[in-house]
Design an enzyme around this catalytic site. Structure first.
Site, PDB file in Angstrom:
ATOM      1  N   CYS A  78       0.824  -1.203   0.000  1.00  0.00           N
ATOM      2  CA  CYS A  78       0.000   0.000   0.000  1.00  0.00           C
ATOM      3  C   CYS A  78       0.869   1.269   0.000  1.00  0.00           C
ATOM      4  CB  CYS A  78      -1.003  -0.047   1.148  1.00  0.00           C
ATOM      5  SG  CYS A  78      -2.414   0.996   0.831  1.00  0.00           S
ATOM      6  N   HIS A 202      -3.409  -5.070   1.717  1.00  0.00           N
ATOM      7  CA  HIS A 202      -2.738  -5.343   3.012  1.00  0.00           C
ATOM      8  C   HIS A 202      -2.773  -6.825   3.399  1.00  0.00           C
ATOM      9  CE1 HIS A 202      -2.269  -1.165   4.592  1.00  0.00           C
ATOM     10  NE2 HIS A 202      -3.254  -0.928   3.748  1.00  0.00           N
ATOM     11  N   GLU A 204      -0.980  -8.302   5.420  1.00  0.00           N
ATOM     12  CA  GLU A 204      -0.675  -8.433   6.864  1.00  0.00           C
ATOM     13  C   GLU A 204      -1.933  -8.303   7.728  1.00  0.00           C
ATOM     14  OE1 GLU A 204      -0.215  -5.852   5.040  1.00  0.00           O
ATOM     15  OE2 GLU A 204      -0.499  -4.001   6.172  1.00  0.00           O
TER      16      GLU A 204
HETATM   17  N1  LIG Z   1      -3.398   1.893   3.511  1.00  0.00           N
HETATM   18  C1  LIG Z   1      -2.463   2.662   3.039  1.00  0.00           C
HETATM   19  O1  LIG Z   1      -1.269   2.380   3.114  1.00  0.00           O
HETATM   20  C2  LIG Z   1      -2.949   3.943   2.436  1.00  0.00           C
HETATM   21  C3  LIG Z   1      -1.919   4.698   1.645  1.00  0.00           C
HETATM   22  C4  LIG Z   1      -2.243   6.166   1.655  1.00  0.00           C
HETATM   23  N2  LIG Z   1      -3.419   6.450   0.911  1.00  0.00           N
HETATM   24  C5  LIG Z   1      -1.051   6.954   1.124  1.00  0.00           C
HETATM   25  O2  LIG Z   1      -1.093   7.634   0.222  1.00  0.00           O
HETATM   26  O3  LIG Z   1      -0.027   6.890   1.633  1.00  0.00           O
END
Ligand SMILES: NC(=O)CC[C@H](N)C(=O)O
Length: 251
Positions: A78, A202, A204
């Site tokens: 992410c 995610h 995890e």
């Molecule tokens: N769950 C996440 O890691 C979100 C990422 C977040 N939207 C960002 O730009 O960093």
């Protein structure tokens, strides 16, 4: 054998717990010199602009870039995917520093804001080929990015049809779908490029450790032949029944 987990902010504890379930020790990395004690690194989800500011404060970027360039295995989830991308769009004014190395363009918050977070079953044929288990993975997307384009050396491990995303009509994903003439417009959500692995979701935050196991097989000391890593969930080890609203809020 220890795996480093960048522990500036976000879901680093959850990654360390997932590694522990596989019998592997995850260590928190906050300072450049700590990268010398690990041979692979996980960059967790969280908030990439905050993480970038903290990484700058700790002077981590040069060491992180060197780590990537030396060919050591790095997995970004992410916000970690955003960190690894060569190019990010949808950034805050002034942009944010990236580690880079992953030949792709990533769009931050592609699927919308926190309340448009969602879970979906994602087919993962390459992961199943190595790890076994069910043909799909319960993927948790929290204010997630999506990968808009990739270079020739990047292998796509998962994509998602925008029609599968039941979110609010004002978000970017749906606008793109409406603009598209194709019936099944997709965006990329998991990739591999040499030593780099990246997922927009995610792993995890689920009980399914196949992505962690897949990453560990990229680590030379662990490698393909490790039988200690058992990953695919069995029937009685199914995914916890919880909704995205139970997950931590990443601003
Ligand atoms: N769950 C996440 O890691 C979100 C990422 C977040 N939207 C960002 O730009 O960093």
């Amino acid at each position: 054998m220890v795996v480093g987990v960048l522990a500036l902010q976000g879901s680093f504890n959850e990654h360390i717990a997932a590694l522990k379930r596989l019998g592997v020790k995850g260590v928190e990395v906050r300072k450049p010199q700590q990268l010398q004690n690990v041979s692979s690194l996980i960059i967790p989800g969280g908030e990439s602009t905050t993480m970038a500011k903290l990484a700058e404060l700790h002077n981590l970027f040069p060491a992180l870039r060197e780590f990537v360039q030396l060919g050591k295995p790095v997995w970004g989830t992410c916000a970690g995917l955003i960190f690894l991308a060569n190019k990010a769009t949808g950034q805050k004014t002034g942009g944010q520093e990236l580690i880079g190395g992953l030949d792709c363009t990533v769009h931050r918050n592609f699927f919308g804001s926190q309340i448009q977070s969602f879970e979906t079953e994602l087919p993962i044929p390459q992961i199943v080929a190595k790890e076994g288990g069910p043909p799909s993975f319960r993927a948790v997307f929290i204010r997630a990015p999506a990968i808009l384009d990739v270079g020739p050396d990047v292998e796509v491990l998962a994509d998602i049809p925008l029609s599968a995303v039941e979110t609010i009509s004002s978000n970017h994903a749906i606008q793109k779908e409406e603009e598209s003439t194709e019936s099944e417009k997709k965006v990329i959500v998991a990739v591999k490029q040499g030593n780099l692995l990246a997922t927009a979701f995610h792993p995890e935050l689920t009980a399914d450790t196949r992505w962690h196991s897949y990453f560990l097989k990229m680590v030379p000391e662990i490698g393909e032949g490790t039988s200690a890593i058992v990953s695919a969930p069995t029937a009685d080890q199914s995914f916890p029944e919880r909704s995205v609203i139970d997950f931590p809020i990443y601003q």
